[in-house]
Design a protein around this motif. Structure first.
Motif, PDB file in Angstrom:
ATOM      1  N   VAL A 126       0.836  -1.211   0.000  1.00  0.00           N
ATOM      2  CA  VAL A 126       0.000   0.000   0.000  1.00  0.00           C
ATOM      3  C   VAL A 126       0.863   1.251   0.000  1.00  0.00           C
ATOM      4  O   VAL A 126       0.917   1.987  -0.989  1.00  0.00           O
ATOM      5  N   ALA A 127       1.557   1.512   1.092  1.00  0.00           N
ATOM      6  CA  ALA A 127       2.275   2.785   1.228  1.00  0.00           C
ATOM      7  C   ALA A 127       3.408   2.935   0.216  1.00  0.00           C
ATOM      8  O   ALA A 127       3.460   3.902  -0.549  1.00  0.00           O
ATOM      9  N   ALA A 128       4.332   1.986   0.204  1.00  0.00           N
ATOM     10  CA  ALA A 128       5.495   2.120  -0.684  1.00  0.00           C
ATOM     11  C   ALA A 128       5.098   2.029  -2.150  1.00  0.00           C
ATOM     12  O   ALA A 128       5.621   2.770  -2.992  1.00  0.00           O
ATOM     13  N   ALA A 129       4.156   1.134  -2.475  1.00  0.00           N
ATOM     14  CA  ALA A 129       3.734   1.012  -3.873  1.00  0.00           C
ATOM     15  C   ALA A 129       2.996   2.259  -4.341  1.00  0.00           C
ATOM     16  O   ALA A 129       3.153   2.695  -5.489  1.00  0.00           O
ATOM     17  N   THR A 130       2.167   2.836  -3.475  1.00  0.00           N
ATOM     18  CA  THR A 130       1.500   4.098  -3.812  1.00  0.00           C
ATOM     19  C   THR A 130       2.532   5.195  -4.060  1.00  0.00           C
ATOM     20  O   THR A 130       2.425   5.979  -5.010  1.00  0.00           O
ATOM     21  N   ALA A 131       3.530   5.249  -3.192  1.00  0.00           N
ATOM     22  CA  ALA A 131       4.597   6.238  -3.351  1.00  0.00           C
ATOM     23  C   ALA A 131       5.324   6.038  -4.680  1.00  0.00           C
ATOM     24  O   ALA A 131       5.560   6.997  -5.434  1.00  0.00           O
ATOM     25  N   SER A 157       6.770   9.307   3.836  1.00  0.00           N
ATOM     26  CA  SER A 157       8.176   8.970   4.064  1.00  0.00           C
ATOM     27  C   SER A 157       8.713   8.095   2.938  1.00  0.00           C
ATOM     28  O   SER A 157       9.888   8.196   2.559  1.00  0.00           O
ATOM     29  N   ALA A 158       7.854   7.239   2.375  1.00  0.00           N
ATOM     30  CA  ALA A 158       8.275   6.425   1.232  1.00  0.00           C
ATOM     31  C   ALA A 158       8.453   7.285  -0.018  1.00  0.00           C
ATOM     32  O   ALA A 158       9.396   7.086  -0.792  1.00  0.00           O
ATOM     33  N   VAL A 159       7.549   8.255  -0.233  1.00  0.00           N
ATOM     34  CA  VAL A 159       7.675   9.160  -1.385  1.00  0.00           C
ATOM     35  C   VAL A 159       9.018   9.884  -1.334  1.00  0.00           C
ATOM     36  O   VAL A 159       9.743   9.962  -2.339  1.00  0.00           O
ATOM     37  N   VAL A 160       9.354  10.422  -0.172  1.00  0.00           N
ATOM     38  CA  VAL A 160      10.610  11.169  -0.036  1.00  0.00           C
ATOM     39  C   VAL A 160      11.793  10.290  -0.423  1.00  0.00           C
ATOM     40  O   VAL A 160      12.657  10.687  -1.217  1.00  0.00           O
ATOM     41  N   GLN A 161      11.834   9.084   0.117  1.00  0.00           N
ATOM     42  CA  GLN A 161      12.990   8.214  -0.138  1.00  0.00           C
ATOM     43  C   GLN A 161      13.062   7.753  -1.593  1.00  0.00           C
ATOM     44  O   GLN A 161      14.142   7.709  -2.186  1.00  0.00           O
ATOM     45  N   ILE A 162      11.914   7.403  -2.161  1.00  0.00           N
ATOM     46  CA  ILE A 162      11.920   6.951  -3.552  1.00  0.00           C
ATOM     47  C   ILE A 162      12.291   8.094  -4.486  1.00  0.00           C
ATOM     48  O   ILE A 162      13.062   7.919  -5.441  1.00  0.00           O
ATOM     49  N   ALA A 163      11.776   9.288  -4.212  1.00  0.00           N
ATOM     50  CA  ALA A 163      12.127  10.447  -5.030  1.00  0.00           C
ATOM     51  C   ALA A 163      13.619  10.736  -4.946  1.00  0.00           C
ATOM     52  O   ALA A 163      14.264  11.057  -5.963  1.00  0.00           O
ATOM     53  N   ARG A 164      14.181  10.616  -3.755  1.00  0.00           N
ATOM     54  CA  ARG A 164      15.619  10.835  -3.591  1.00  0.00           C
ATOM     55  C   ARG A 164      16.405   9.772  -4.376  1.00  0.00           C
ATOM     56  O   ARG A 164      17.421  10.070  -5.003  1.00  0.00           O
ATOM     57  N   ALA A 262       9.846  -4.062  -7.513  1.00  0.00           N
ATOM     58  CA  ALA A 262      10.677  -2.851  -7.596  1.00  0.00           C
ATOM     59  C   ALA A 262      10.886  -2.217  -6.228  1.00  0.00           C
ATOM     60  O   ALA A 262      12.009  -1.830  -5.885  1.00  0.00           O
ATOM     61  N   VAL A 263       9.820  -2.102  -5.434  1.00  0.00           N
ATOM     62  CA  VAL A 263       9.977  -1.464  -4.121  1.00  0.00           C
ATOM     63  C   VAL A 263      10.757  -2.368  -3.169  1.00  0.00           C
ATOM     64  O   VAL A 263      11.539  -1.892  -2.341  1.00  0.00           O
ATOM     65  N   ALA A 264      10.563  -3.696  -3.298  1.00  0.00           N
ATOM     66  CA  ALA A 264      11.348  -4.613  -2.476  1.00  0.00           C
ATOM     67  C   ALA A 264      12.832  -4.482  -2.799  1.00  0.00           C
ATOM     68  O   ALA A 264      13.690  -4.507  -1.902  1.00  0.00           O
TER      69      ALA A 264
END
Length: 307
Positions: A126-131, A157-164, A262-264
């Motif tokens: 949910v959270a990380a995949a949405t991000a 918090s997941a959006v920030v890290q993935i964007a970075r 991908a998120v894993a």
């Protein structure tokens, strides 16, 4: 009989109960898992109050809470390939995950890497995949600046890290109490509250190139003021009509196993930390839900189920 945490009608916490239910059996395209961990998300209590996703039908009661889980495959349904009994997996639930057994949709289930714990894996669908879906949807080139509202929560918090990880500069809006946490993720922190536009402009004098909103309402409207191209405005915190009126769009969810892989991989590489801040046993699922429902959670909360 297996235990599950359910709501017996639409309403408040008084509608919740820990109960026993028959062990589910997987239908076509479904996988039954022995749950080891289940993620807790704001949408869980919103569904208890009656929220329906677009295209969803009214629910039968009792309804098991939860949209994401990780565990061990106990049985596979007709037509399922690529999974076998004993596999360690994580994915999106069909009928809830706060339970000893849960059904997953095989199309949105992935094998759990050995280096990834059940606890962390349960936070990803949910959270990380949405991000991830939203950052990909924006398609901002490396070196540009993304504004994230609600940057201190599970999705934020997941959006920030993935964007970075994608090479973006990030400005994260969150309460003053979450300043250290947001900065630890690699974002420039901007305090929420009145005067937001001015504070963001001071923090990003070269401008904002995209907005990923997780709050909605007036915050979404203020964030839109900062963009020249409203096509780079997306929200997971507001209805489509509200964001469309501002020229933006809702986050378009892919809901595929490829996104989970991908998120894993981002977690295994160290680019994404799920930041599970509290865990609860299944018997205390109500307390876990209250911790999210009060709206001040930092990172993710997970329910762990004993083997």
């Amino acid at each position: 009989m297996p235990k599950a945490y359910v709501y017996t009608r639409h309403g408040g916490p008084e509608a919740e109960a820990l109960t026993e239910l028959d062990r589910p059996h997987p239908g076509p395209g479904e996988i039954l898992i022995a749950v080891r961990a289940a993620g807790v998300n704001p949408v869980d209590w919103k569904m208890r109050q009656g929220f329906l996703r677009p295209g969803e039908h009214p629910r039968d009661f009792p309804t098991v809470f939860g949209s994401e889980a990780a565990g061990v495959v106990a049985e596979t349904g007709p037509g399922v390939t690529g999974f076998a009994v004993g596999d360690e997996v994580f994915g999106s639930t069909v009928h809830g995950g706060y339970a000893e057994y849960a059904l997953l949709s095989a199309d949105v289930t992935a094998h759990k890497p050995a280096a990834l714990s059940f606890r962390d894996a349960a936070t990803l669908p949910v959270a990380a995949a949405t991000a991830y879906d939203g950052v990909r949807q924006l398609g901002l080139p490396g070196g540009t600046t993304l504004l994230v509202t609600g940057a201190g929560g599970g999705v934020g918090s997941a959006v920030v890290q993935i964007a970075r990880a994608f090479g973006l500069r990030v400005v994260g809006v969150a309460s003053e109490g979450k300043k250290d946490f947001v900065e630890s993720l690699g974002a420039v922190h901007v305090a929420s509250g009145p005067g937001l536009v001015e504070r963001v402009r001071a923090a990003a004098p070269d401008g904002i190139d995209g907005v990923y909103d997780l709050i909605g309402g007036p915050v979404l409207a203020e964030a839109a003021e900062l963009l020249k191209d409203r096509g780079k405005l997306i929200t997971a915190g507001s209805p489509l009509e509200a964001v469309a009126a501002l020229g933006g769009d809702r986050v378009q969810r892919a809901r595929t196993a490829a996104v989970l892989d991908a998120v894993a991989d981002l977690v295994v590489r160290g680019d994404l930390k799920p930041h599970v801040t509290r865990t609860f046993p299944l018997e205390q699922a109500g307390a876990a839900l209250r911790a999210v429902e009060d709206g001040h959670t930092r990172g993710k909360i997970v329910i762990e189920v004993a083997a």
